[in-house]
Motif scaffolding. Structure first.
Motif, PDB file in Angstrom:
ATOM      1  N   TYR A  53      53.756  41.568  50.097  1.00  0.00           N
ATOM      2  CA  TYR A  53      53.168  40.104  49.919  1.00  0.00           C
ATOM      3  C   TYR A  53      54.122  39.068  50.393  1.00  0.00           C
ATOM      4  N   ARG A  82      43.286  37.854  42.749  1.00  0.00           N
ATOM      5  CA  ARG A  82      42.468  38.926  43.313  1.00  0.00           C
ATOM      6  C   ARG A  82      41.177  38.304  43.985  1.00  0.00           C
ATOM      7  N   LYS A 136      46.889  44.939  32.275  1.00  0.00           N
ATOM      8  CA  LYS A 136      45.667  44.951  33.591  1.00  0.00           C
ATOM      9  C   LYS A 136      45.386  43.386  33.791  1.00  0.00           C
ATOM     10  N   VAL A 184      43.294  38.716  47.301  1.00  0.00           N
ATOM     11  CA  VAL A 184      43.555  39.940  47.805  1.00  0.00           C
ATOM     12  C   VAL A 184      42.817  40.843  46.825  1.00  0.00           C
ATOM     13  N   PRO A 185      41.755  41.125  46.852  1.00  0.00           N
ATOM     14  CA  PRO A 185      40.600  41.956  45.790  1.00  0.00           C
ATOM     15  C   PRO A 185      41.664  43.046  45.202  1.00  0.00           C
ATOM     16  N   ASP A 186      42.577  43.947  45.789  1.00  0.00           N
ATOM     17  CA  ASP A 186      43.415  44.916  45.262  1.00  0.00           C
ATOM     18  C   ASP A 186      44.669  44.487  44.790  1.00  0.00           C
ATOM     19  N   PHE A 187      44.709  43.160  44.599  1.00  0.00           N
ATOM     20  CA  PHE A 187      46.114  42.648  44.304  1.00  0.00           C
ATOM     21  C   PHE A 187      46.789  43.394  42.968  1.00  0.00           C
ATOM     22  N   GLU A 188      47.976  43.995  43.158  1.00  0.00           N
ATOM     23  CA  GLU A 188      48.602  44.836  42.036  1.00  0.00           C
ATOM     24  C   GLU A 188      50.043  44.138  41.929  1.00  0.00           C
TER      25      GLU A 188
END
Length: 165
Positions: free
Chosen positions: A150, A77, A104, A80-84
């Motif tokens: 990704y 994150r 989480k 990529v701050p919104d990495f999931e």
């Protein structure tokens, strides 16, 4: 005269040799287990996470059995701050994550991207196959996300100019 009580006590903590950080002392609770190893390094199953004060947020994943094997990671994150990430049932089982509970990032699991660098090119991060760690049980694996948007060569963008050493 020096009293015996003034002598430093020998450390009972284990140590490991490293190529880049000299001899490192650690607690057994700091060891992270990778039951399947890492792709290409299947025989390496015990690692330490090392952080150096001047290199935050970089993390170093140091093998306990091979002093020259040390991977550089960045928290996913940070890149990529919104990495999931979606974990399969098999991956959850290997990581000892409870079924039915969505893990989480930053709470139950850590996702770190391996940083890659080649001479003459800018460093990149492998966002396609992050290192995923169960923070409670200290068990990890590299998760290869098939069908993900990704890439394994995600460009790293620096907020300020970084001098290359």
């Amino acid at each position: 005269m020096i009293l015996a009580s003034e002598l430093p006590l020998p450390s009972s903590m284990p140590t490991t040799a490293t190529r880049f950080f000299e001899e490192c002392e650690y607690d057994l609770e700091d060891v992270f287990s990778f039951p399947s190893g890492l792709p290409g390094f299947e025989d390496q199953r015990s690692f330490l996470f090392l952080k150096m004060p001047d290199s935050d947020p970089l993390m170093f994943l140091q093998s306990l059995t091979e002093p020259a094997l040390c991977f550089i990671l960045l928290p996913a994150r940070v890149i990529v701050p919104d990495f999931e990430i979606e974990l399969t049932g098999e991956e959850r089982q290997e990581l000892h994550l409870a079924a039915g509970i969505e893990p989480k990032i930053g709470v139950n699991i850590l996702c770190g991207a391996l940083v890659c660098s080649a001479p003459g090119s800018a460093p990149t991060a492998n966002m396609l196959a992050p290192i995923v760690i169960n923070l409670k049980d200290k068990i990890g694996m590299q998760v290869i996300s098939s069908g993900s948007h990704y890439t394994c060569r995600h460009p790293l963008h620096f907020a300020e100019t970084v001098s290359v050493c």
